[in-house]
Design a protein around this motif. Structure first.
Motif, short mmCIF file in Angstrom:
data_model
loop_
_atom_site.label_atom_id
_atom_site.label_comp_id
_atom_site.label_asym_id
_atom_site.label_seq_id
_atom_site.Cartn_x
_atom_site.Cartn_y
_atom_site.Cartn_z
N THR A 38 0.84 -1.20 0.00
CA THR A 38 0.00 0.00 0.00
C THR A 38 0.87 1.25 0.00
O THR A 38 0.61 2.20 -0.74
CB THR A 38 -0.93 0.00 1.23
N HIS A 39 1.88 1.23 0.83
CA HIS A 39 2.82 2.37 0.88
C HIS A 39 3.48 2.58 -0.47
O HIS A 39 3.56 3.71 -0.97
CB HIS A 39 3.88 2.14 1.96
N LEU A 40 3.98 1.51 -1.07
CA LEU A 40 4.68 1.63 -2.34
C LEU A 40 3.76 2.13 -3.44
O LEU A 40 4.16 2.94 -4.29
CB LEU A 40 5.33 0.30 -2.72
N ARG A 41 2.49 1.68 -3.44
CA ARG A 41 1.53 2.17 -4.43
C ARG A 41 1.23 3.65 -4.23
O ARG A 41 1.09 4.40 -5.19
CB ARG A 41 0.23 1.35 -4.38
N ARG A 42 1.15 4.09 -3.00
CA ARG A 42 0.86 5.49 -2.71
C ARG A 42 2.05 6.39 -3.04
O ARG A 42 1.88 7.51 -3.50
CB ARG A 42 0.49 5.64 -1.23
N TRP A 43 3.25 5.92 -2.79
CA TRP A 43 4.44 6.75 -2.93
C TRP A 43 5.26 6.44 -4.19
O TRP A 43 6.39 6.90 -4.31
CB TRP A 43 5.32 6.62 -1.69
N TRP A 44 4.72 5.69 -5.13
CA TRP A 44 5.50 5.29 -6.30
C TRP A 44 6.11 6.46 -7.06
O TRP A 44 7.23 6.33 -7.56
CB TRP A 44 4.70 4.38 -7.23
N PRO A 45 5.45 7.65 -7.17
CA PRO A 45 6.12 8.75 -7.90
C PRO A 45 7.44 9.17 -7.24
O PRO A 45 8.42 9.49 -7.94
CB PRO A 45 5.10 9.89 -7.87
N VAL A 46 7.47 9.16 -5.92
CA VAL A 46 8.70 9.52 -5.22
C VAL A 46 9.80 8.52 -5.55
O VAL A 46 10.93 8.89 -5.89
CB VAL A 46 8.47 9.60 -3.69
N TYR A 47 9.46 7.23 -5.47
CA TYR A 47 10.45 6.19 -5.76
C TYR A 47 10.83 6.18 -7.24
O TYR A 47 11.98 5.90 -7.58
CB TYR A 47 9.93 4.82 -5.33
N ALA A 48 9.89 6.52 -8.12
CA ALA A 48 10.18 6.55 -9.56
C ALA A 48 11.21 7.61 -9.90
O ALA A 48 11.97 7.45 -10.85
CB ALA A 48 8.89 6.78 -10.34
N VAL A 49 11.26 8.67 -9.13
CA VAL A 49 12.26 9.71 -9.33
C VAL A 49 13.53 9.39 -8.54
O VAL A 49 14.64 9.52 -9.04
CB VAL A 49 11.71 11.10 -8.92
N ALA A 50 13.36 8.96 -7.29
CA ALA A 50 14.51 8.78 -6.40
C ALA A 50 15.40 7.61 -6.80
O ALA A 50 16.63 7.74 -6.75
CB ALA A 50 14.02 8.59 -4.97
N ILE A 51 14.83 6.50 -7.17
CA ILE A 51 15.66 5.31 -7.46
C ILE A 51 16.57 5.54 -8.67
O ILE A 51 17.78 5.27 -8.58
CB ILE A 51 14.79 4.05 -7.57
N PRO A 52 16.07 6.05 -9.80
CA PRO A 52 17.02 6.34 -10.90
C PRO A 52 18.07 7.38 -10.51
O PRO A 52 19.22 7.30 -10.95
CB PRO A 52 16.12 6.87 -12.03
#
Length: 182
Positions: A38-52
């Motif tokens: 649930t957390h990952l689905r909610r915050w995916w835009p942050v991770y989509a920018v941060a991980i790369p």
């Protein structure tokens, strides 16, 4: 400019751990591991920018940057001794945290003797410290001691950028502990 931005980011090695620390915080707060999704689905835009961004930073810092001059020049002379040195340093970091009586401005192989073997007593002490931290974190997770698990995980994750996975220009520094000890 891009170069100026990279220099500013490059000065703060530990910031690259932010995506992992955020996920770890969510995992430690979640009542069940399934809630992490649930957390990952909610915050995916942050991770989509941060991980790369993290991947780019690691590639820049460890491989491409002009200060990556230690490439191929491992602490101790070989990859095996480089990693033995990084394990040994965990014992030194914990010692500084518990008894900061011997602080030194600059640490080099002249102030910290590099191990001659992976079986050096300081390497074994560092391995024992690392294993004890991981074991305590696992026990804390099983007993739902969330703050303890999060704190140990925070320390271990934020120490990764200076753990000599890629040879780092400084062998050891007390300022590496600023963020991990928060």
């Amino acid at each position: 400019s891009t170069e100026a931005l990279l220099r500013r980011i490059d000065a703060k090695e530990m910031v690259v751990t932010l995506p992992v620390v955020l996920a770890w915080a969510a995992a430690c707060r979640a009542p069940h591991w399934s809630d992490l999704g649930t957390h990952l689905r909610r915050w995916w835009p942050v991770y989509a920018v941060a991980i790369p961004a993290v991947v780019a930073f690691v590639a820049w810092r460890g491989v491409l940057a002009s200060h990556a001059h230690l490439q191929g020049q491992w602490w101790g002379g070989s990859p095996q001794l480089n990693y033995a040195t990084s394990v040994m340093l965990y014992a030194r970091y914990v010692w500084i945290v518990l008894w900061p009586s011997r602080l030194v401005g600059d640490y080099f192989p002249t102030t910290i003797e590099l191990p001659a073997s992976p079986l050096d007593p300081m390497v074994l002490a560092g391995a024992a410290v690392y294993i004890a931290l991981v074991a305590t974190m696992v026990v804390a997770l099983r007993r739902r001691w969330r703050a303890t698990a999060f704190g140990i995980g925070w320390f271990l994750v934020t120490m990764l950028p200076v753990s000599h996975i890629f040879p780092h220009h400084e062998l050891f520094a007390e300022h590496y502990l600023y963020l991990p000890l928060i």
